[in-house]
Design a protein around this motif. Structure first.
Motif, PDB file in Angstrom:
ATOM      1  N   LEU A 101     -70.899 -71.069  -3.490  1.00  0.00           N
ATOM      2  CA  LEU A 101     -70.807 -69.979  -4.449  1.00  0.00           C
ATOM      3  C   LEU A 101     -71.428 -70.467  -5.747  1.00  0.00           C
ATOM      4  N   VAL A 102     -72.471 -69.782  -6.172  1.00  0.00           N
ATOM      5  CA  VAL A 102     -73.130 -70.068  -7.437  1.00  0.00           C
ATOM      6  C   VAL A 102     -73.276 -68.741  -8.157  1.00  0.00           C
ATOM      7  N   SER A 103     -72.852 -68.701  -9.422  1.00  0.00           N
ATOM      8  CA  SER A 103     -73.032 -67.481 -10.209  1.00  0.00           C
ATOM      9  C   SER A 103     -73.727 -67.819 -11.517  1.00  0.00           C
ATOM     10  N   MET A 104     -74.639 -66.939 -11.899  1.00  0.00           N
ATOM     11  CA  MET A 104     -75.338 -67.067 -13.171  1.00  0.00           C
ATOM     12  C   MET A 104     -75.230 -65.726 -13.874  1.00  0.00           C
ATOM     13  N   VAL A 105     -74.724 -65.777 -15.096  1.00  0.00           N
ATOM     14  CA  VAL A 105     -74.572 -64.558 -15.898  1.00  0.00           C
ATOM     15  C   VAL A 105     -75.341 -64.776 -17.189  1.00  0.00           C
ATOM     16  N   PHE A 106     -76.082 -63.750 -17.606  1.00  0.00           N
ATOM     17  CA  PHE A 106     -76.822 -63.875 -18.850  1.00  0.00           C
ATOM     18  C   PHE A 106     -76.749 -62.579 -19.614  1.00  0.00           C
ATOM     19  N   SER A 107     -76.707 -62.711 -20.925  1.00  0.00           N
ATOM     20  CA  SER A 107     -76.721 -61.572 -21.831  1.00  0.00           C
ATOM     21  C   SER A 107     -77.823 -61.820 -22.852  1.00  0.00           C
ATOM     22  N   SER A 108     -77.862 -60.985 -23.878  1.00  0.00           N
ATOM     23  CA  SER A 108     -78.872 -61.194 -24.909  1.00  0.00           C
ATOM     24  C   SER A 108     -78.586 -62.433 -25.744  1.00  0.00           C
ATOM     25  N   ASN A 109     -77.346 -62.970 -25.666  1.00  0.00           N
ATOM     26  CA  ASN A 109     -77.027 -64.126 -26.502  1.00  0.00           C
ATOM     27  C   ASN A 109     -76.337 -65.299 -25.806  1.00  0.00           C
ATOM     28  N   PHE A 110     -76.226 -65.277 -24.478  1.00  0.00           N
ATOM     29  CA  PHE A 110     -75.686 -66.441 -23.776  1.00  0.00           C
ATOM     30  C   PHE A 110     -76.105 -66.461 -22.320  1.00  0.00           C
ATOM     31  N   GLU A 168     -82.698 -77.440 -21.905  1.00  0.00           N
ATOM     32  CA  GLU A 168     -81.966 -76.254 -22.375  1.00  0.00           C
ATOM     33  C   GLU A 168     -82.832 -74.989 -22.429  1.00  0.00           C
ATOM     34  N   GLN A 169     -84.003 -75.022 -21.858  1.00  0.00           N
ATOM     35  CA  GLN A 169     -84.876 -73.855 -21.845  1.00  0.00           C
ATOM     36  C   GLN A 169     -85.071 -73.284 -20.446  1.00  0.00           C
ATOM     37  N   PHE A 170     -84.869 -74.115 -19.448  1.00  0.00           N
ATOM     38  CA  PHE A 170     -85.108 -73.702 -18.067  1.00  0.00           C
ATOM     39  C   PHE A 170     -83.914 -74.147 -17.237  1.00  0.00           C
ATOM     40  N   ILE A 171     -83.288 -73.208 -16.571  1.00  0.00           N
ATOM     41  CA  ILE A 171     -82.104 -73.485 -15.756  1.00  0.00           C
ATOM     42  C   ILE A 171     -82.408 -73.059 -14.328  1.00  0.00           C
ATOM     43  N   MET A 172     -82.044 -73.919 -13.385  1.00  0.00           N
ATOM     44  CA  MET A 172     -82.297 -73.634 -11.975  1.00  0.00           C
ATOM     45  C   MET A 172     -81.047 -73.943 -11.167  1.00  0.00           C
ATOM     46  N   SER A 224     -64.915 -64.871 -21.693  1.00  0.00           N
ATOM     47  CA  SER A 224     -64.380 -63.983 -20.648  1.00  0.00           C
ATOM     48  C   SER A 224     -65.259 -63.991 -19.400  1.00  0.00           C
ATOM     49  N   ILE A 225     -66.568 -64.119 -19.587  1.00  0.00           N
ATOM     50  CA  ILE A 225     -67.484 -64.192 -18.445  1.00  0.00           C
ATOM     51  C   ILE A 225     -67.226 -65.476 -17.662  1.00  0.00           C
ATOM     52  N   ARG A 226     -67.135 -66.590 -18.373  1.00  0.00           N
ATOM     53  CA  ARG A 226     -66.887 -67.878 -17.699  1.00  0.00           C
ATOM     54  C   ARG A 226     -65.558 -67.830 -16.942  1.00  0.00           C
ATOM     55  N   LYS A 227     -64.545 -67.244 -17.544  1.00  0.00           N
ATOM     56  CA  LYS A 227     -63.246 -67.118 -16.879  1.00  0.00           C
ATOM     57  C   LYS A 227     -63.376 -66.292 -15.596  1.00  0.00           C
ATOM     58  N   ALA A 228     -64.114 -65.190 -15.667  1.00  0.00           N
ATOM     59  CA  ALA A 228     -64.324 -64.338 -14.481  1.00  0.00           C
ATOM     60  C   ALA A 228     -65.085 -65.106 -13.398  1.00  0.00           C
ATOM     61  N   GLN A 229     -66.071 -65.903 -13.785  1.00  0.00           N
ATOM     62  CA  GLN A 229     -66.830 -66.691 -12.816  1.00  0.00           C
ATOM     63  C   GLN A 229     -65.918 -67.703 -12.109  1.00  0.00           C
ATOM     64  N   ILE A 230     -65.069 -68.364 -12.863  1.00  0.00           N
ATOM     65  CA  ILE A 230     -64.156 -69.349 -12.267  1.00  0.00           C
ATOM     66  C   ILE A 230     -63.124 -68.654 -11.386  1.00  0.00           C
ATOM     67  N   GLN A 231     -62.612 -67.502 -11.824  1.00  0.00           N
ATOM     68  CA  GLN A 231     -61.680 -66.740 -10.979  1.00  0.00           C
ATOM     69  C   GLN A 231     -62.346 -66.327  -9.674  1.00  0.00           C
ATOM     70  N   LEU A 232     -63.587 -65.877  -9.754  1.00  0.00           N
ATOM     71  CA  LEU A 232     -64.320 -65.505  -8.538  1.00  0.00           C
ATOM     72  C   LEU A 232     -64.492 -66.715  -7.635  1.00  0.00           C
ATOM     73  N   TYR A 272     -72.055 -74.626 -16.845  1.00  0.00           N
ATOM     74  CA  TYR A 272     -72.938 -74.799 -17.993  1.00  0.00           C
ATOM     75  C   TYR A 272     -72.966 -73.485 -18.749  1.00  0.00           C
ATOM     76  N   GLN A 273     -72.744 -73.561 -20.030  1.00  0.00           N
ATOM     77  CA  GLN A 273     -72.836 -72.379 -20.880  1.00  0.00           C
ATOM     78  C   GLN A 273     -73.733 -72.711 -22.064  1.00  0.00           C
ATOM     79  N   LEU A 274     -74.518 -71.734 -22.473  1.00  0.00           N
ATOM     80  CA  LEU A 274     -75.419 -71.916 -23.597  1.00  0.00           C
ATOM     81  C   LEU A 274     -75.428 -70.649 -24.432  1.00  0.00           C
ATOM     82  N   ILE A 275     -75.203 -70.805 -25.728  1.00  0.00           N
ATOM     83  CA  ILE A 275     -75.370 -69.697 -26.672  1.00  0.00           C
ATOM     84  C   ILE A 275     -76.843 -69.665 -27.038  1.00  0.00           C
ATOM     85  N   ILE A 276     -77.445 -68.505 -26.926  1.00  0.00           N
ATOM     86  CA  ILE A 276     -78.880 -68.358 -27.211  1.00  0.00           C
ATOM     87  C   ILE A 276     -79.060 -67.948 -28.668  1.00  0.00           C
TER      88      ILE A 276
END
Length: 190
Positions: free
Chosen positions: A3-12, A41-45, A159-167, A186-190
């Motif tokens: 299970l791998v999840s990646m979530v992105f918004s305009s600022n993280f 910190e610019q490219f995540i795979m 809240s997103i990270r918490k949801a990812q861990i719960q999932l 891994y979390q990054l504020i953009i």
């Protein structure tokens, strides 16, 4: 599969992955395997599937990034994964995001499937990709993730990270032979 999840918004950006890794024969090789790599910190795979080829792919991408633009590398990796031999890693999924530009660009690629790309979400919106274990129902996984997000008072990185861990924990209970609760994140504020 994992299970791998990646979530992105305009600022993280937030990545959460379980740590169970198996070889192509189904033998456990690690319970704390890191299924993603962050390049400057610019490219995540991220990669899910049989772990036997992960290090080679991560190393090849790192070498390619020394010579080529990240967008070019992503497209080339996506093409190679789409044409990959299903007998080596039939369920491999690669997720990549390039944050180097004003508006970022991402690709999710599964073995033998067309390329799916995305651009940076608008302010207040988020997008997510989830690679779940073989045998899981994609719609059910999606609905469970949305359920966890909807429980949050505010949609933000925490809240997103918490949801990812719960999932992850929910899927680990459903598919313990494929997913464990030892998460890398891994979390990054953009």
């Amino acid at each position: 599969m994992s299970l791998v999840s990646m979530v992105f918004s305009s600022n993280f950006v937030s990545v959460v992955a379980d740590g169970l890794a198996k070889d192509g024969e189904g033998n456990v090789v690690s319970t704390n395997f890191k299924k993603f790599k962050v390049y400057d910190e610019q490219f995540i795979m991220t990669i899910s599937g049989s772990s036997g080829i992960f290090d080679n792919i991560f190393d090849d991408v790192e070498k390619a990034l020394q010579h080529f633009d990240a967008d070019y590398v992503m497209k080339e990796v996506a093409v190679e994964v789409s044409k990959a031999d299903r007998t080596i890693s039939p369920y491999m999924t690669v997720m990549m995001v390039n944050l180097a530009k004003n508006g970022f660009y991402g690709i999710i690629q599964k073995v033998g499937e067309p390329v799916s790309s995305v651009v940076k979400p608008f302010e207040g919106q988020y997008r997510y990709w989830i690679s779940a274990p073989n045998g899981s129902d994609e719609a059910s996984v999606d609905n469970k993730f949305k359920e966890y997000i909807n429980k949050a008072n505010e949609i933000n990185l925490k809240s997103i990270r918490k949801a990812q861990i719960q999932l992850n924990n929910f899927i680990a209970a459903q598919f313990p032979e494929s997913v464990n609760r030892n998460v890398s994140q891994y979390q990054l504020i953009i």
